[in-house]
Motif scaffolding. Structure first.
Motif, PDB file in Angstrom:
ATOM      1  N   VAL A   1     -36.588  20.468  33.361  1.00  0.00           N
ATOM      2  CA  VAL A   1     -37.029  21.532  32.687  1.00  0.00           C
ATOM      3  C   VAL A   1     -36.208  22.719  32.856  1.00  0.00           C
ATOM      4  O   VAL A   1     -36.012  23.470  31.811  1.00  0.00           O
ATOM      5  CB  VAL A   1     -38.644  21.904  33.103  1.00  0.00           C
ATOM      6  N   THR A   2     -35.163  22.850  33.673  1.00  0.00           N
ATOM      7  CA  THR A   2     -34.448  23.824  33.958  1.00  0.00           C
ATOM      8  C   THR A   2     -33.329  23.859  32.856  1.00  0.00           C
ATOM      9  O   THR A   2     -33.103  24.615  32.021  1.00  0.00           O
ATOM     10  CB  THR A   2     -34.006  24.176  35.156  1.00  0.00           C
TER      11      THR A   2
ATOM     12  N   SER B   1     -43.919  22.125  28.176  1.00  0.00           N
ATOM     13  CA  SER B   1     -43.578  23.436  28.529  1.00  0.00           C
ATOM     14  C   SER B   1     -42.367  23.532  27.705  1.00  0.00           C
ATOM     15  O   SER B   1     -42.402  24.784  26.900  1.00  0.00           O
ATOM     16  CB  SER B   1     -43.335  23.607  29.952  1.00  0.00           C
ATOM     17  N   THR B   2     -41.398  22.744  27.350  1.00  0.00           N
ATOM     18  CA  THR B   2     -40.384  22.837  26.482  1.00  0.00           C
ATOM     19  C   THR B   2     -40.825  22.980  25.161  1.00  0.00           C
ATOM     20  O   THR B   2     -40.443  23.688  24.499  1.00  0.00           O
ATOM     21  CB  THR B   2     -39.391  21.562  26.804  1.00  0.00           C
TER      22      THR B   2
ATOM     23  N   ARG C   1     -33.735  29.224  25.830  1.00  0.00           N
ATOM     24  CA  ARG C   1     -33.529  30.570  26.125  1.00  0.00           C
ATOM     25  C   ARG C   1     -32.233  31.108  25.720  1.00  0.00           C
ATOM     26  O   ARG C   1     -32.031  32.171  25.336  1.00  0.00           O
ATOM     27  CB  ARG C   1     -33.677  30.827  27.516  1.00  0.00           C
TER      28      ARG C   1
ATOM     29  N   GLU D   1     -42.342  26.564  24.516  1.00  0.00           N
ATOM     30  CA  GLU D   1     -41.416  27.510  24.382  1.00  0.00           C
ATOM     31  C   GLU D   1     -40.357  27.121  23.228  1.00  0.00           C
ATOM     32  O   GLU D   1     -40.026  28.367  22.646  1.00  0.00           O
ATOM     33  CB  GLU D   1     -40.324  27.370  25.710  1.00  0.00           C
TER      34      GLU D   1
ATOM     35  N   LEU E   1     -35.084  24.109  29.205  1.00  0.00           N
ATOM     36  CA  LEU E   1     -35.438  25.599  28.841  1.00  0.00           C
ATOM     37  C   LEU E   1     -34.202  26.684  28.845  1.00  0.00           C
ATOM     38  O   LEU E   1     -34.026  27.648  28.283  1.00  0.00           O
ATOM     39  CB  LEU E   1     -36.560  26.225  29.958  1.00  0.00           C
TER      40      LEU E   1
ATOM     41  N   THR F   1     -33.174  26.130  19.867  1.00  0.00           N
ATOM     42  CA  THR F   1     -34.473  25.903  19.965  1.00  0.00           C
ATOM     43  C   THR F   1     -35.046  24.533  19.171  1.00  0.00           C
ATOM     44  O   THR F   1     -35.958  24.140  19.323  1.00  0.00           O
ATOM     45  CB  THR F   1     -35.417  27.046  19.352  1.00  0.00           C
TER      46      THR F   1
END
Length: 117
Positions: A29-30, A63-64, A37, A67, A33, A41
């Motif tokens: 996830v890090t 979550s990705t 960020r 976002e 994301l 995208t």
């Protein structure tokens, strides 16, 4: 788990090898994301070498996806092994994520989005 990140036609390809579970989900996830960020995208998760995913892996994808979509992009999954596809199907993820047979078709699917992220 290993993660490799490359670019192809303004799309970020995140190739994952191994299992995605409670021990490895934070790392994935890090990585994902961080890409979103940084403005990258349009993501393709290449799952051809993913042997297993738990609910922790599903949370990473969700979550990705959220976002990326909030920032005008999307997350697509490519080259999914049958056992991982079954987890995605049983959890309903195949109805919210676009799945493709291979990376090239997933990358090509972004051509209809316009722009050049």
């Amino acid at each position: 788990m290993q993660i490799s990140i490359t670019q192809q036609d303004h799309v970020t390809i995140v190739a994952v090898t191994g299992s995605i579970d409670a021990l490895t989900a934070d790392t994935l996830v890090t990585a994902l994301l961080d890409e979103v960020r940084a403005g990258r995208t349009r993501l393709v998760a290449h799952f051809g070498a993913v042997e297993y995913t738990s609910s922790a892996g599903l949370r990473v994808l969700l979550s990705t996806l959220k976002e990326a979509r909030q920032r005008g992009g999307d997350l697509r999954i490519a080259d999914i092994r049958p056992n991982v596809r079954q987890v995605l199907e049983l959890s309903g993820f195949t109805s919210i994520l676009k799945c493709f047979a291979d990376v090239d078709s997933a990358v090509a699917s972004f051509a209809n989005m316009g722009g050049s992220k």
